[in-house]
Scaffold this motif. Structure first.
Motif, short mmCIF file in Angstrom:
data_model
loop_
_atom_site.label_atom_id
_atom_site.label_comp_id
_atom_site.label_asym_id
_atom_site.label_seq_id
_atom_site.Cartn_x
_atom_site.Cartn_y
_atom_site.Cartn_z
N GLU A 21 0.84 -1.21 0.00
CA GLU A 21 0.00 0.00 0.00
C GLU A 21 0.87 1.25 0.00
O GLU A 21 0.59 2.22 -0.72
CB GLU A 21 -0.94 -0.01 1.21
CG GLU A 21 -1.90 1.15 1.24
CD GLU A 21 -2.86 1.19 0.06
OE1 GLU A 21 -3.26 2.30 -0.34
OE2 GLU A 21 -3.22 0.12 -0.48
N GLN A 25 0.92 3.99 -3.01
CA GLN A 25 0.59 5.40 -2.77
C GLN A 25 1.75 6.33 -3.14
O GLN A 25 1.52 7.39 -3.72
CB GLN A 25 0.18 5.61 -1.31
CG GLN A 25 -1.12 4.95 -0.94
CD GLN A 25 -2.30 5.46 -1.76
OE1 GLN A 25 -2.40 6.64 -2.07
NE2 GLN A 25 -3.19 4.55 -2.13
N ASN A 28 1.89 6.49 -6.83
CA ASN A 28 0.78 7.31 -7.32
C ASN A 28 1.09 8.80 -7.14
O ASN A 28 0.87 9.60 -8.04
CB ASN A 28 -0.50 6.93 -6.59
CG ASN A 28 -1.72 7.60 -7.17
OD1 ASN A 28 -1.84 7.74 -8.38
ND2 ASN A 28 -2.62 8.02 -6.32
#
Length: 63
Positions: A21, A25, A28
């Motif tokens: 995760e 992130q 991103n």
């Protein structure tokens, strides 16, 4: 086979999914598609580890 059943696999799962995760992130936020893909792979690995742990628990002999 250890007698903790699938506990260690479930712990590994949580670590892999958490790490995935974070990578997803960060990738991103920075536009780094490779980092995003690494994160997605880590999350998938975590899901697999969770499934293995659940399978071990389900097939563990009852005392």
């Amino acid at each position: 086979m250890s007698d903790n059943g699938g506990l260690s696999d479930k712990l590994k799962s949580a670590v892999s999914k958490g790490k995935g995760e974070i990578k997803d992130q960060v990738g991103n936020a920075t536009g780094d598609r490779q980092k995003q893909n690494e994160g997605k792979m880590d999350k998938a690995k975590g899901e697999f580890q969770k499934t293995v742990g659940e399978f071990k628990d389900a097939t563990k002999p009852k005392h």
